[in-house]
Structures are given as structure tokens and as C-alpha cells.
Design a protein around this motif. Structure first.
Motif, PDB file in Angstrom:
ATOM      1  N   GLU A 187       1.325   7.445  10.650  1.00  0.00           N
ATOM      2  CA  GLU A 187       1.008   6.523   9.553  1.00  0.00           C
ATOM      3  C   GLU A 187       0.731   5.088  10.019  1.00  0.00           C
ATOM      4  O   GLU A 187       0.062   4.330   9.326  1.00  0.00           O
ATOM      5  CB  GLU A 187       2.142   6.550   8.519  1.00  0.00           C
ATOM      6  N   VAL A 188       1.260   4.724  11.169  1.00  0.00           N
ATOM      7  CA  VAL A 188       1.026   3.375  11.717  1.00  0.00           C
ATOM      8  C   VAL A 188       0.961   3.451  13.248  1.00  0.00           C
ATOM      9  O   VAL A 188       1.699   4.217  13.861  1.00  0.00           O
ATOM     10  CB  VAL A 188       2.154   2.389  11.310  1.00  0.00           C
ATOM     11  N   VAL A 189       0.060   2.652  13.821  1.00  0.00           N
ATOM     12  CA  VAL A 189      -0.011   2.565  15.283  1.00  0.00           C
ATOM     13  C   VAL A 189       0.375   1.157  15.721  1.00  0.00           C
ATOM     14  O   VAL A 189      -0.278   0.179  15.356  1.00  0.00           O
ATOM     15  CB  VAL A 189      -1.433   2.888  15.818  1.00  0.00           C
ATOM     16  N   HIS A 200       0.829  -1.220   0.000  1.00  0.00           N
ATOM     17  CA  HIS A 200       0.000   0.000   0.000  1.00  0.00           C
ATOM     18  C   HIS A 200       0.854   1.257   0.000  1.00  0.00           C
ATOM     19  O   HIS A 200       1.071   1.870   1.058  1.00  0.00           O
ATOM     20  CB  HIS A 200      -0.927  -0.003   1.214  1.00  0.00           C
ATOM     21  N   PRO A 201       1.316   1.691  -1.166  1.00  0.00           N
ATOM     22  CA  PRO A 201       2.157   2.896  -1.230  1.00  0.00           C
ATOM     23  C   PRO A 201       1.461   4.134  -0.641  1.00  0.00           C
ATOM     24  O   PRO A 201       2.129   5.029  -0.113  1.00  0.00           O
ATOM     25  CB  PRO A 201       2.382   3.095  -2.737  1.00  0.00           C
ATOM     26  N   GLU A 202       0.120   4.155  -0.705  1.00  0.00           N
ATOM     27  CA  GLU A 202      -0.631   5.314  -0.166  1.00  0.00           C
ATOM     28  C   GLU A 202      -0.504   5.416   1.364  1.00  0.00           C
ATOM     29  O   GLU A 202      -0.854   6.449   1.948  1.00  0.00           O
ATOM     30  CB  GLU A 202      -2.103   5.246  -0.598  1.00  0.00           C
ATOM     31  N   ALA A 203      -0.010   4.344   2.004  1.00  0.00           N
ATOM     32  CA  ALA A 203       0.156   4.383   3.463  1.00  0.00           C
ATOM     33  C   ALA A 203       1.210   5.422   3.873  1.00  0.00           C
ATOM     34  O   ALA A 203       1.175   5.940   4.988  1.00  0.00           O
ATOM     35  CB  ALA A 203       0.552   2.999   3.983  1.00  0.00           C
ATOM     36  N   ASP A 204       2.124   5.728   2.945  1.00  0.00           N
ATOM     37  CA  ASP A 204       3.117   6.789   3.204  1.00  0.00           C
ATOM     38  C   ASP A 204       2.434   8.117   2.905  1.00  0.00           C
ATOM     39  O   ASP A 204       2.606   8.708   1.835  1.00  0.00           O
ATOM     40  CB  ASP A 204       4.342   6.572   2.300  1.00  0.00           C
ATOM     41  N   ASP A 238       7.271  10.758   2.102  1.00  0.00           N
ATOM     42  CA  ASP A 238       8.695  11.038   2.370  1.00  0.00           C
ATOM     43  C   ASP A 238       9.525   9.753   2.357  1.00  0.00           C
ATOM     44  O   ASP A 238      10.708   9.758   2.722  1.00  0.00           O
ATOM     45  CB  ASP A 238       8.868  11.798   3.703  1.00  0.00           C
ATOM     46  N   GLY A 239       8.884   8.639   1.986  1.00  0.00           N
ATOM     47  CA  GLY A 239       9.609   7.376   1.925  1.00  0.00           C
ATOM     48  C   GLY A 239       9.930   6.785   3.287  1.00  0.00           C
ATOM     49  O   GLY A 239      10.727   5.861   3.396  1.00  0.00           O
ATOM     50  N   LYS A 240       9.298   7.318   4.326  1.00  0.00           N
ATOM     51  CA  LYS A 240       9.536   6.827   5.689  1.00  0.00           C
ATOM     52  C   LYS A 240       8.216   6.510   6.360  1.00  0.00           C
ATOM     53  O   LYS A 240       7.206   7.180   6.116  1.00  0.00           O
ATOM     54  CB  LYS A 240      10.195   7.939   6.516  1.00  0.00           C
ATOM     55  N   LEU A 241       8.266   5.522   7.217  1.00  0.00           N
ATOM     56  CA  LEU A 241       7.063   5.137   7.950  1.00  0.00           C
ATOM     57  C   LEU A 241       7.073   5.828   9.322  1.00  0.00           C
ATOM     58  O   LEU A 241       7.936   5.541  10.157  1.00  0.00           O
ATOM     59  CB  LEU A 241       7.060   3.610   8.098  1.00  0.00           C
ATOM     60  N   GLN A 242       6.142   6.770   9.506  1.00  0.00           N
ATOM     61  CA  GLN A 242       6.048   7.476  10.787  1.00  0.00           C
ATOM     62  C   GLN A 242       5.083   6.701  11.703  1.00  0.00           C
ATOM     63  O   GLN A 242       3.949   6.459  11.315  1.00  0.00           O
ATOM     64  CB  GLN A 242       5.520   8.908  10.592  1.00  0.00           C
ATOM     65  N   TYR A 243       5.556   6.341  12.867  1.00  0.00           N
ATOM     66  CA  TYR A 243       4.701   5.528  13.738  1.00  0.00           C
ATOM     67  C   TYR A 243       4.657   6.038  15.167  1.00  0.00           C
ATOM     68  O   TYR A 243       5.519   6.812  15.591  1.00  0.00           O
ATOM     69  CB  TYR A 243       5.173   4.067  13.756  1.00  0.00           C
TER      70      TYR A 243
END
Ligand code: GAL
Ligand code: CA
Length: 341
Positions: free
Chosen positions: A225-227, A151-155, A159-164
Motif C-alpha cells: 500500500e505504500v513504498v 485517502h481511505p481508499e489507500a487501505d 484491514d485498517g492497517k498500512l502495509q508497506y
């Protein structure tokens, strides 16, 4: 009956009675806190097994206070319990417990909150039943990694990073420590760049997690972006806060939330589509292993038969080992139905 055989019978009866008195198990169990969702399932299983086997058992509430747990142990020991099963509040206090039980030669089975291996090694009648916390973290991270790649839209900020954000359990518990660490390790080893926005404990508790998530949402909003949650109860608390902020309604605003335990409520959230995934922490197998061990040890058994083979502290199989490791299983929408009871 002649006199001789009469005497023999009396002697036999006495031998049987004393053997019986020595081998009738009486199990004393302490749960670190009755008010903990996952532990209530482990406890239910232990009680159910004891009932089915018609074994005397007492299960007490440590109320989240190690000094209470210690007092309960003292009472069990003075009341002649033949084996103890303990879910510690502070696993570092295991040495104190071991000193007391070893003085009375009473076996002890620790479970769920792992004492230091050096403490278990101090006493030949000390055991541990649990699950390898590192594995649960890895599986949790793998669920997120698979989602992130598909799921590219999850970013959201591209910014190419997963903020959690990370909602942790009780920091005194190795489960909390390792799930936090290994879930993120699974992402980085999958080549995903990560950024932690916030990390804090909600003590395994749903309400605390909801409050925490609410605060983070007002601070970071859609930057999250993620919990990650160290257990399902806290994931469910976060989901409540997210719902209140407009997530999951009509599928418009979505955010992946992951937990551990696969409790009935967690599985229900998976079905609803609010929880992306969880990891089965097998309460039934853990409860059964605790009962089996405490029962056999409390009956004076020297060779132990358990549902899962005995192992060493590091998990390597060893029939004479002092550990029973119950494996974790990844649970997502693809397989959750097989865990619904
Ligand atoms: C963990 C479980 C948590 C909590 C904790 C208590 O294994 O995932 O939900 O029950 O044990 O020590
Ligand atoms: Ca991002």
C-alpha cells in the motif's frame, strides 16, 4: 633607500611570506563515492565555492572503499594539505583518520556520514557537517500519514492497517538507519497501524531499488500500500518497477512512494505525480558549510564563522561546538516549485 630601512623591508617581507605560507589554505576533500547522486551535488557546491574563493582544492573519489579513503588521506597529509574534508565510507573508521590528522595537527571536517560523537570529541580540530537523519525520517512519515488520513481508499485490503515496503540505503550509514526507524515512528505516533511486508537495502542506488521493487511486486502484488525509500534515487527506481507493473498510467493504479533528498529528478517525479513527497536534503547548504569550515580551519582561523551556527552533537546551539546541522524541509506537490532550480 638607506641601509636600515632596507633591512627592515627585507625582514617585513620575510614575516609576510611566512605568515602567508602558514595561512594559505589547501583543502583535500574525499567523497565516499562519486557515483552517488546526492553527493554529486554536495561535491559540485564544494568545488564551486573553492573556485569562487580562488582556494586550492583537490577532490578525490573514495569509490565506496574505506581503505581507498584512508590512502587518499595519507597522500593529502604527506602533500601538505592544510585541512581535510571527509565523507567517510565507514564512519566507524573515523578514529583511524583522527589519529593521523591529529599527529600532524591538521583540522578535519567530516560530512554526510556521521562518525560517532566520541570520535569527534577526541580531537579539538574535528568537526561534522550534516543533517539530523531522524528529522528526515519523521518528515517522510508525516507526508505519508497526511496522505493516509485523507485517502481511505489507500487501505486497499480494508484491514485498517498500512502495509508497506521499505527500501533502505547503505546500512553502514546512520541516515539509512534513522530514516527507516523514524518514518514508521511518525505513522504510529499519528495513530496509524502498520505492517511491514519487506525491508531491504538497495545501497542508495536506483537500479538496485528497481530490481528489489520488481521482486516485491511479484511476491506481494497489490498487497503493498505504500513504498518508503530512504532516498529519491531509490524511490525513482521503485517507480520504474511500478510503472512496468501498470501503476501511474492514466491515474488508475496509484501507490504512494516517498523519498528523501529533493534531487532535480525527484522534484521532476513529484511534478509528474509519481512521487508523493520527498524531504529536502540541502546539498548547497551542506557543501557551503563544508567549504567554509575547511577554508577557515585550513587558514589557521581560531574563531569560526559559518552559514549555520555551530552546535553540539545533540543539535543544541553552541558557538564553540563542533557540529553544523543543516535542517531538512518537507517537499510535496504544494511547495515543490520553490525548490526547482
Ligand atoms: C544521504 C542521501 C543519500 C546518499 C547518502 C550518502 O544523506 O540522502 O541519497 O547520498 O547520503 O551517504
Ligand atoms: Ca491495509
Amino acid at each position: 633607500m638607506n641601509k636600515k630601512s632596507g633591512i627592515l623591508l627585507v625582514a617585513l617581507a620575510a614575516a609576510v611570506t611566512s605568515a602567508f605560507a602558514q595561512t594559505t589554505p589547501k583543502i583535500g576533500v574525499t567523497i565516499y563515492k562519486f557515483d552517488d547522486t546526492f553527493m554529486s551535488y554536495v561535491r559540485g557546491k564544494i568545488e564551486g565555492e573553492a573556485k569562487a574563493a580562488n582556494v586550492t582544492i583537490s577532490v578525490q573519489d573514495g569509490q565506496g572503499d574505506q581503505s581507498k579513503v584512508n590512502d587518499i588521506q595519507d597522500l593529502f597529509l604527506t602533500q601538505g594539505y592544510t585541512s581535510l574534508a571527509i565523507n567517510m565510507v565507514e564512519p566507524t573508521a573515523a578514529n583511524v583518520v583522527i589519529q593521523k590528522v591529529s599527529a600532524k595537527k591538521v583540522p578535519v571536517v567530516f560530512f554526510n556520514r556521521e562518525p560517532d560523537a566520541s570520535d569527534i570529541a577526541k580531537y579539538p580540530m574535528a568537526y561534522y557537517v550534516g543533517a539530523k537523519a531522524q528529522a528526515s525520517g519523521t518528515l517522510e512519515g508525516e507526508i505519508v500519514a497526511a496522505y493516509w488520513k485523507a485517502h481511505p481508499e489507500a487501505d486497499k485490503n480494508h484491514d485498517g492497517k498500512l502495509q508497506y515496503v521499505m527500501i533502505m540505503g547503505d546500512p553502514a550509514n546512520t541516515d539509512a538507519k534513522y530514516r527507516t526507524e523514524y518514518s514508521i515512528k511518525a505513522l504510529t505516533s499519528a495513530g496509524i497501524k502498520v505492517e511491514s511486508l519487506a525491508e531491504d537495502t538497495a545501497m542508495w542506488n536506483r537500479g538496485d531499488a528497481q530490481n528489489k521493487m520488481q521482486a516485491w511486486l511479484s511476491k506481494f502484488g497489490d498487497k503493498i500500500e505504500v513504498v518508503f525509500a530512504n532516498n529519491d534515487d531509490m524511490a525513482l527506481g521503485a517507480i520504474e518497477a511500478l510503472k512496468a507493473a501498470g501503476y501511474f498510467a492514466g491515474g488508475k493504479k496509484y501507490i504512494p512512494v516517498v523519498g528523501v533528498d529533493a534531487t532535480p529528478a525527484g522534484l521532476d517525479a513529484l511534478k509528474q505525480g509519481t512521487l508523493l513527497g520527498t524531504v529536502l536534503n540541502d546539498a548547497d547548504k551542506q557543501g557551503k558549510a563544508v567549504f567554509d569550515l575547511a577554508d577557515q580551519l585550513g587558514s589557521g582561523a581560531k574563531t569560526l564563522k559559518t552559514v549555520v551556527p555551530m552546535a553540539n552533537a545533540d543539535g543544541t546551539p553552541n558557538p564553540a561546538g563542533h557540529y553544523v546541522w543543516i535542517p531538512y524541509t518537507k517537499v510535496t506537490k504544494d511547495n515543490y516549485t520553490q525548490f526547482v532550480k
